[in-house]
Scaffold this active site. Structure first.
Site, PDB file in Angstrom:
ATOM      1  N   ASP A  11       1.007  -1.130   0.001  1.00 47.42           N
ATOM      2  CA  ASP A  11      -0.045   0.037   0.100  1.00 47.42           C
ATOM      3  C   ASP A  11       0.696   1.082  -0.048  1.00 47.42           C
ATOM      4  O   ASP A  11       2.244   0.941   0.175  1.00 47.42           O
ATOM      5  CB  ASP A  11      -0.914   0.029   1.184  1.00 47.42           C
ATOM      6  CG  ASP A  11      -2.267   0.599   0.955  1.00 47.42           C
ATOM      7  OD1 ASP A  11      -2.327   1.835   0.345  1.00 47.42           O
ATOM      8  OD2 ASP A  11      -3.252   0.130   1.493  1.00 47.42           O
TER       9      ASP A  11
ATOM     10  N   GLY B  74       4.195   1.353  -1.808  1.00 39.23           N
ATOM     11  CA  GLY B  74       4.429   1.827  -3.291  1.00 39.23           C
ATOM     12  C   GLY B  74       3.203   2.188  -3.894  1.00 39.23           C
ATOM     13  O   GLY B  74       2.151   2.066  -3.042  1.00 39.23           O
ATOM     14  N   ASP B  75       3.150   2.318  -4.919  1.00 42.82           N
ATOM     15  CA  ASP B  75       1.667   2.760  -5.631  1.00 42.82           C
ATOM     16  C   ASP B  75       1.479   1.784  -6.733  1.00 42.82           C
ATOM     17  O   ASP B  75       2.310   1.646  -7.561  1.00 42.82           O
ATOM     18  CB  ASP B  75       2.057   4.128  -6.550  1.00 42.82           C
ATOM     19  CG  ASP B  75       0.875   4.828  -7.076  1.00 42.82           C
ATOM     20  OD1 ASP B  75       0.160   3.755  -7.928  1.00 42.82           O
ATOM     21  OD2 ASP B  75       0.690   6.107  -7.414  1.00 42.82           O
ATOM     22  N   PHE B  76       0.376   1.185  -6.652  1.00 45.38           N
ATOM     23  CA  PHE B  76       0.164   0.185  -7.642  1.00 45.38           C
ATOM     24  C   PHE B  76      -0.002   0.465  -8.878  1.00 45.38           C
ATOM     25  O   PHE B  76      -0.086  -0.348  -9.835  1.00 45.38           O
ATOM     26  CB  PHE B  76      -1.078  -0.815  -7.154  1.00 45.38           C
ATOM     27  CG  PHE B  76      -2.619  -0.293  -6.657  1.00 45.38           C
ATOM     28  CD1 PHE B  76      -2.981   0.444  -7.760  1.00 45.38           C
ATOM     29  CD2 PHE B  76      -2.938  -0.449  -5.381  1.00 45.38           C
ATOM     30  CE1 PHE B  76      -4.217   1.396  -7.255  1.00 45.38           C
ATOM     31  CE2 PHE B  76      -4.160  -0.001  -5.356  1.00 45.38           C
ATOM     32  CZ  PHE B  76      -4.820   0.708  -6.006  1.00 45.38           C
TER      33      PHE B  76
ATOM     34  N   HIS C 249     -13.184  -1.594  -7.750  1.00 44.90           N
ATOM     35  CA  HIS C 249     -14.358  -1.141  -8.250  1.00 44.90           C
ATOM     36  C   HIS C 249     -14.161   0.513  -8.010  1.00 44.90           C
ATOM     37  O   HIS C 249     -15.008   1.363  -8.407  1.00 44.90           O
ATOM     38  CB  HIS C 249     -15.497  -1.621  -7.199  1.00 44.90           C
ATOM     39  CG  HIS C 249     -15.374  -1.125  -5.864  1.00 44.90           C
ATOM     40  ND1 HIS C 249     -16.304  -0.848  -4.979  1.00 44.90           N
ATOM     41  CD2 HIS C 249     -14.277  -0.675  -5.298  1.00 44.90           C
ATOM     42  CE1 HIS C 249     -15.781  -0.538  -3.700  1.00 44.90           C
ATOM     43  NE2 HIS C 249     -14.725  -0.428  -3.741  1.00 44.90           N
TER      44      HIS C 249
END
Length: 347
Positions: free
Chosen positions: A210, A236-238, A256
């Site tokens: 996350d 991190g940034d996905f 979603h």
């Protein structure tokens, strides 16, 4: 009005407007519950066991005018019990709405009260414009503000745990973990899901992925279960960074939030991070394929209209098709708990 018109205007004997009226005014009961959570009604009663109306009113610092109506409405709604003039929690509220218990699920309802209740008042505008109706309307970025304030971020992470813990227990019980050794939860928040999996399966290691500000929250939560040596956090940034590698990746209440192209991108990144035979578990309030029964999933999709620029919920068939397009060799849908289901893709 003709005689025929008059006859057609009369309702059939077995038709009643009751359900329409109950649904149309359902926000009365909803806000009564949300205010009770905000005021700490259930926690006060859990602490005291039972209280008469006057004592409960004084503890909550309520005006005498409507306090009795408020408490008795909660009785009528099944949230409280009353005997000999004394109020007590119902079994479900005693377990799930006492802030002191680990089973507390009120975090998401606290957020609903503080934010969503007001924003949903602009649903009609959202339906007409297709634009979010949350803080974005006044130029604010909810998530930027959230991640900049540690206390609010911790509250949000707790809310996500209250939504995910039940599903996490079901995933731990129903997925064949004996065939795998590691799991990473993508968008893990506190880490409720990997914790449930690790508690149920001693051989499983892994952790969560996350944004970096969540690391101390994750570490504290995981350590509380004695799992700090088996579960670790990766920041991190996905969208910007590669996903961590593991036998199983989990995405819960993540897809979603995004439009279709972004959903497909996340599925592709998960596919690339998995080994052959690895699995991706996507879980949320998956809409039934006929789009008739899972009202919660459909309402959640409307909530994505309120909250996001392009997010929407989807059916199991939709997700399986996206997985097939991404390259997963097989996929299946399995019901979890409440409105949640999981879609499992096998690489």
């Amino acid at each position: 009005m003709t005689e025929a018109q008059a006859a057609s205007a009369q309702p059939a004997a077995d038709v009643s407007p009751e359900a329409i009226m109950e649904l149309g005014l359902a926000f009365w009961g909803s806000k009564t519950l949300l205010s009770a959570i905000e005021l700490g009604v259930f926690s006060e009663l859990a602490d005291a066991g039972s209280l008469d109306g006057g004592a409960l009113r004084e503890r909550l610092d309520l005006h005498p005018r409507s306090a009795t109506d408020f408490f008795d409405a909660l009785v009528a709604l099944g949230m409280l019990e009353r005997e000999d003039g004394r109020y007590a929690n119902a079994p479900s509220t005693e377990l799930f709405l006492d802030r002191a218990k680990p089973s507390y699920v009120g975090g998401i309802l606290e957020m609903a009260n503080a934010r969503l209740y007001g924003f949903w008042g602009s649903l009609t505008e959202g339906l007409r414009t297709g634009a979010p109706q949350n803080e974005a309307k006044r130029g604010d970025n909810f998530f930027a503000a959230l991640y900049a304030e540690p206390e609010r971020l911790a509250q949000f992470a707790r809310a996500m745990s209250s939504v995910s813990a039940g599903a996490g227990q079901a995933i731990a019980a129903r997925f064949p973990w004996q065939e795998h050794s590691s799991v990473i939860d993508i968008g893990c928040a506190e880490g409720a899901v990997p914790v449930q999996i690790a508690l149920a399966h001693e051989h499983i290691t892994g952790g969560g992925f996350d944004l970096p500000p969540l690391e101390p929250i994750f570490d504290s939560y995981v350590s509380g279960f004695g799992l700090g040596e088996r579960l670790s956090f990766t920041g991190g940034d996905f969208f910007a960074d590669p996903l961590p590698e593991a036998d199983v990746l989990v995405m819960g209440h993540i897809l979603h939030d995004w439009d279709r192209d972004e959903k497909q991108l996340l599925l592709k990144k998960a596919y690339d991070a998995l080994p052959d035979g690895g699995a991706l578990i996507v879980y949320e309030a998956i809409i039934d394929d006929e789009r008739r029964n899972n009202a919660f999933g459909l309402l959640m999709s409307l909530n994505m209209l309120i909250e996001t620029p392009g997010g929407f919920d989807y059916t199991g068939a939709d997700c399986c098709a996206w997985m097939q397009q991404t390259g997963f060799r097989e996929s299946y849908v399995e019901r979890l708990v409440g409105p949640d289901s999981m879609v499992v893709g096998i690489k």
